[in-house]
Design a protein around this motif. Structure first.
Motif, PDB file in Angstrom:
ATOM      1  N   ILE A   1      -5.597   1.310 -11.185  1.00  0.00           N
ATOM      2  CA  ILE A   1      -4.606   0.304 -10.802  1.00  0.00           C
ATOM      3  C   ILE A   1      -5.144  -1.078 -11.175  1.00  0.00           C
ATOM      4  O   ILE A   1      -6.215  -1.474 -10.719  1.00  0.00           O
ATOM      5  CB  ILE A   1      -4.291   0.378  -9.298  1.00  0.00           C
ATOM      6  CG1 ILE A   1      -3.641   1.726  -8.950  1.00  0.00           C
ATOM      7  CG2 ILE A   1      -3.381  -0.768  -8.888  1.00  0.00           C
ATOM      8  CD1 ILE A   1      -3.289   1.881  -7.492  1.00  0.00           C
TER       9      ILE A   1
ATOM     10  N   SER B   1      -2.946  -3.945 -11.128  1.00  0.00           N
ATOM     11  CA  SER B   1      -2.101  -4.996 -10.547  1.00  0.00           C
ATOM     12  C   SER B   1      -1.481  -4.471  -9.251  1.00  0.00           C
ATOM     13  O   SER B   1      -1.650  -3.302  -8.887  1.00  0.00           O
ATOM     14  CB  SER B   1      -1.005  -5.392 -11.529  1.00  0.00           C
ATOM     15  OG  SER B   1      -0.135  -4.286 -11.763  1.00  0.00           O
ATOM     16  N   LYS B   2      -0.748  -5.339  -8.587  1.00  0.00           N
ATOM     17  CA  LYS B   2      -0.099  -4.953  -7.330  1.00  0.00           C
ATOM     18  C   LYS B   2       1.202  -4.209  -7.635  1.00  0.00           C
ATOM     19  O   LYS B   2       2.308  -4.666  -7.310  1.00  0.00           O
ATOM     20  CB  LYS B   2       0.154  -6.180  -6.466  1.00  0.00           C
ATOM     21  CG  LYS B   2      -1.139  -6.865  -6.022  1.00  0.00           C
ATOM     22  CD  LYS B   2      -0.855  -8.080  -5.153  1.00  0.00           C
ATOM     23  CE  LYS B   2      -2.150  -8.757  -4.743  1.00  0.00           C
ATOM     24  NZ  LYS B   2      -1.902  -9.964  -3.887  1.00  0.00           N
ATOM     25  N   ASN B   3       1.033  -3.025  -8.223  1.00  0.00           N
ATOM     26  CA  ASN B   3       2.189  -2.217  -8.593  1.00  0.00           C
ATOM     27  C   ASN B   3       2.714  -1.439  -7.379  1.00  0.00           C
ATOM     28  O   ASN B   3       2.263  -1.640  -6.238  1.00  0.00           O
ATOM     29  CB  ASN B   3       1.830  -1.274  -9.754  1.00  0.00           C
ATOM     30  CG  ASN B   3       0.678  -0.337  -9.394  1.00  0.00           C
ATOM     31  OD1 ASN B   3       0.322  -0.183  -8.222  1.00  0.00           O
ATOM     32  ND2 ASN B   3       0.094   0.287 -10.397  1.00  0.00           N
TER      33      ASN B   3
ATOM     34  N   TYR C   1       0.057   0.423  -5.339  1.00  0.00           N
ATOM     35  CA  TYR C   1      -0.769  -0.483  -4.545  1.00  0.00           C
ATOM     36  C   TYR C   1       0.012  -0.991  -3.333  1.00  0.00           C
ATOM     37  O   TYR C   1      -0.540  -1.095  -2.223  1.00  0.00           O
ATOM     38  CB  TYR C   1      -1.238  -1.657  -5.398  1.00  0.00           C
ATOM     39  CG  TYR C   1      -2.133  -2.612  -4.657  1.00  0.00           C
ATOM     40  CD1 TYR C   1      -3.498  -2.378  -4.537  1.00  0.00           C
ATOM     41  CD2 TYR C   1      -1.605  -3.754  -4.040  1.00  0.00           C
ATOM     42  CE1 TYR C   1      -4.318  -3.254  -3.839  1.00  0.00           C
ATOM     43  CE2 TYR C   1      -2.416  -4.636  -3.350  1.00  0.00           C
ATOM     44  CZ  TYR C   1      -3.782  -4.382  -3.253  1.00  0.00           C
ATOM     45  OH  TYR C   1      -4.590  -5.235  -2.546  1.00  0.00           O
ATOM     46  N   GLN C   2       1.270  -1.312  -3.516  1.00  0.00           N
ATOM     47  CA  GLN C   2       2.081  -1.810  -2.411  1.00  0.00           C
ATOM     48  C   GLN C   2       2.235  -0.764  -1.311  1.00  0.00           C
ATOM     49  O   GLN C   2       2.331  -1.106  -0.127  1.00  0.00           O
ATOM     50  CB  GLN C   2       3.443  -2.248  -2.931  1.00  0.00           C
ATOM     51  CG  GLN C   2       3.383  -3.491  -3.812  1.00  0.00           C
ATOM     52  CD  GLN C   2       4.720  -3.851  -4.411  1.00  0.00           C
ATOM     53  OE1 GLN C   2       5.770  -3.602  -3.826  1.00  0.00           O
ATOM     54  NE2 GLN C   2       4.696  -4.435  -5.604  1.00  0.00           N
TER      55      GLN C   2
ATOM     56  N   GLY D   1      -0.567  -1.097   1.183  1.00  0.00           N
ATOM     57  CA  GLY D   1      -0.325  -2.176   2.133  1.00  0.00           C
ATOM     58  C   GLY D   1       0.667  -1.769   3.207  1.00  0.00           C
ATOM     59  O   GLY D   1       0.507  -2.111   4.381  1.00  0.00           O
TER      60      GLY D   1
ATOM     61  N   SER E   1     -13.394   0.459  -5.904  1.00  0.00           N
ATOM     62  CA  SER E   1     -13.335  -0.602  -6.901  1.00  0.00           C
ATOM     63  C   SER E   1     -13.951  -0.153  -8.224  1.00  0.00           C
ATOM     64  O   SER E   1     -14.969   0.547  -8.245  1.00  0.00           O
ATOM     65  CB  SER E   1     -14.068  -1.841  -6.388  1.00  0.00           C
ATOM     66  OG  SER E   1     -14.151  -2.822  -7.411  1.00  0.00           O
TER      67      SER E   1
ATOM     68  N   LEU F   1      -9.431   0.781  -8.312  1.00  0.00           N
ATOM     69  CA  LEU F   1      -8.763  -0.512  -8.265  1.00  0.00           C
ATOM     70  C   LEU F   1      -9.560  -1.587  -8.999  1.00  0.00           C
ATOM     71  O   LEU F   1     -10.777  -1.680  -8.841  1.00  0.00           O
ATOM     72  CB  LEU F   1      -8.555  -0.953  -6.817  1.00  0.00           C
ATOM     73  CG  LEU F   1      -7.331  -0.409  -6.080  1.00  0.00           C
ATOM     74  CD1 LEU F   1      -7.317   1.120  -6.060  1.00  0.00           C
ATOM     75  CD2 LEU F   1      -7.296  -0.940  -4.648  1.00  0.00           C
TER      76      LEU F   1
ATOM     77  N   LEU G   1      -8.480  -6.335  -5.745  1.00  0.00           N
ATOM     78  CA  LEU G   1      -7.505  -5.550  -5.001  1.00  0.00           C
ATOM     79  C   LEU G   1      -8.117  -4.852  -3.790  1.00  0.00           C
ATOM     80  O   LEU G   1      -7.482  -4.745  -2.737  1.00  0.00           O
ATOM     81  CB  LEU G   1      -6.839  -4.521  -5.929  1.00  0.00           C
ATOM     82  CG  LEU G   1      -6.059  -5.108  -7.107  1.00  0.00           C
ATOM     83  CD1 LEU G   1      -5.460  -3.998  -7.962  1.00  0.00           C
ATOM     84  CD2 LEU G   1      -4.956  -6.046  -6.608  1.00  0.00           C
TER      85      LEU G   1
ATOM     86  N   GLU H   1      -8.522  -7.254  -0.843  1.00  0.00           N
ATOM     87  CA  GLU H   1      -7.297  -7.560  -0.116  1.00  0.00           C
ATOM     88  C   GLU H   1      -6.909  -6.449   0.853  1.00  0.00           C
ATOM     89  O   GLU H   1      -6.269  -6.702   1.877  1.00  0.00           O
ATOM     90  CB  GLU H   1      -6.161  -7.818  -1.102  1.00  0.00           C
ATOM     91  CG  GLU H   1      -6.358  -9.088  -1.927  1.00  0.00           C
ATOM     92  CD  GLU H   1      -5.107  -9.471  -2.696  1.00  0.00           C
ATOM     93  OE1 GLU H   1      -3.999  -9.124  -2.242  1.00  0.00           O
ATOM     94  OE2 GLU H   1      -5.236 -10.119  -3.752  1.00  0.00           O
ATOM     95  N   LEU H   2      -7.294  -5.215   0.544  1.00  0.00           N
ATOM     96  CA  LEU H   2      -6.953  -4.094   1.423  1.00  0.00           C
ATOM     97  C   LEU H   2      -7.949  -3.918   2.562  1.00  0.00           C
ATOM     98  O   LEU H   2      -7.581  -3.519   3.665  1.00  0.00           O
ATOM     99  CB  LEU H   2      -6.896  -2.785   0.617  1.00  0.00           C
ATOM    100  CG  LEU H   2      -5.688  -2.569  -0.278  1.00  0.00           C
ATOM    101  CD1 LEU H   2      -5.860  -1.285  -1.081  1.00  0.00           C
ATOM    102  CD2 LEU H   2      -4.401  -2.513   0.543  1.00  0.00           C
TER     103      LEU H   2
END
Length: 278
Positions: free
Chosen positions: A6, A8-10, A13-14, A17, A56, A80, A84, A87-88
């Motif tokens: 991953i 990007s915040k695809n 990934y969303q 969250g 990561s 990731l 990313l 942020e998680l």
């Protein structure tokens, strides 16, 4: 094992969250977010099903993390890029490994049910930390299972899992939102176990905790932090127990998690001190 990268915040990934923050979607997916070495170890040790690991692409993994990636069966893992993972992660020092784990079925068959069961019911819990602490106390004191009733905080919220310090994955916890189903469970327990008792709890002056006979098969009922035990469960109680407070104390009651721990300690103390060594 399949690994997806991953960058990007695809959509994938969303979803991570969402599992952390959205109760309804968490349960729609049937998955929840797990962070921390102890929690991941305990989830594996106790046979929970892992959907994914996240890590990561820019960090050298420890032997522990490599071993988990190699030995724990998952559906798919995610590597990731960039920040990313940061942020998680809820930790100041970003965790090297995060996990997505499958929820378990809410069934009374999950409860251990020893020959002389000691169970706990927590009604309408409203604080994540209290629920996690009660789960931890149940684990520490050998409780056979915890039942959550009414509408309260989400059992699978990351804050609850974290507060339990790994005990989340060892103590059987089931949710029974329907009062009729709970009352039916009470009836079945009375039929199955001779002398089975429901011990309600209250901050008002009722039976002193030390005067309750916890050597019988017992279900201890703990009430909501603000409102206490609901009327239906109070009426079902065979006895209402009170933790006596110091006459000079300005406090009228304990924090609910502290109270639960004191009650369970007394129950276990009695059982260990009994002639039968229950």
């Amino acid at each position: 094992m399949k690994t997806v990268k991953i960058y990007s915040k695809n959509a994938a990934y969303q979803k991570f969250g969402v599992l952390k923050t959205n109760r309804n979607k968490r349960h729609r997916y049937g998955e929840f977010f797990v962070e921390g070495v102890r929690n991941i170890n305990e989830a594996e040790k106790n046979g929970w099903r892992f959907s994914s690991f996240l890590y990561s692409s820019e960090r050298s993994l420890s032997g522990w993390a490599k071993e988990k990636l190699a030995s724990v069966k998952t559906d798919v893992n995610y590597e990731l890029a960039g920040g990313l993972m940061e942020e998680l992660s809820e930790k100041q020092d970003t965790s090297e490994l995060l996990a997505v784990v499958r929820m378990r079925e809410d069934s009374v068959s999950q409860l251990r049910m020893s020959e002389n069961p000691l169970l706990v019911l927590f009604d309408r819990s409203s604080n994540h930390g209290n629920l996690g602490t009660i789960i931890r106390s149940c684990d520490s004191l050998g409780v056979d299972g915890l039942i959550l009733t009414g509408h309260g905080v989400d059992l699978y919220d990351p804050a609850v899992v974290t507060a339990s310090m790994g005990s989340f994955f060892h103590v059987p916890v089931i949710r029974m939102a329907d009062t009729a189903a709970v009352l039916s469970f009470f009836s079945r327990m009375r039929e199955k176990y001779s002398g089975f008792q429901l011990v309600g709890t209250t901050a008002h002056n009722e039976t002193r905790l030390s005067d309750v006979d916890f050597c019988k098969p017992t279900l201890v009922m703990i009430g909501n932090e603000t409102e206490g035990l609901c009327r239906a469960f109070k009426e079902q109680s065979d006895i209402l127990a009170t933790i006596p407070m110091s006459g000079t104390s300005s406090a009228s009651s304990f924090n609910v998690a502290c109270a639960a721990t004191v009650i369970l300690y007394e129950a276990v103390r009695q059982r260990l001190s009994s002639p039968n060594g229950l």
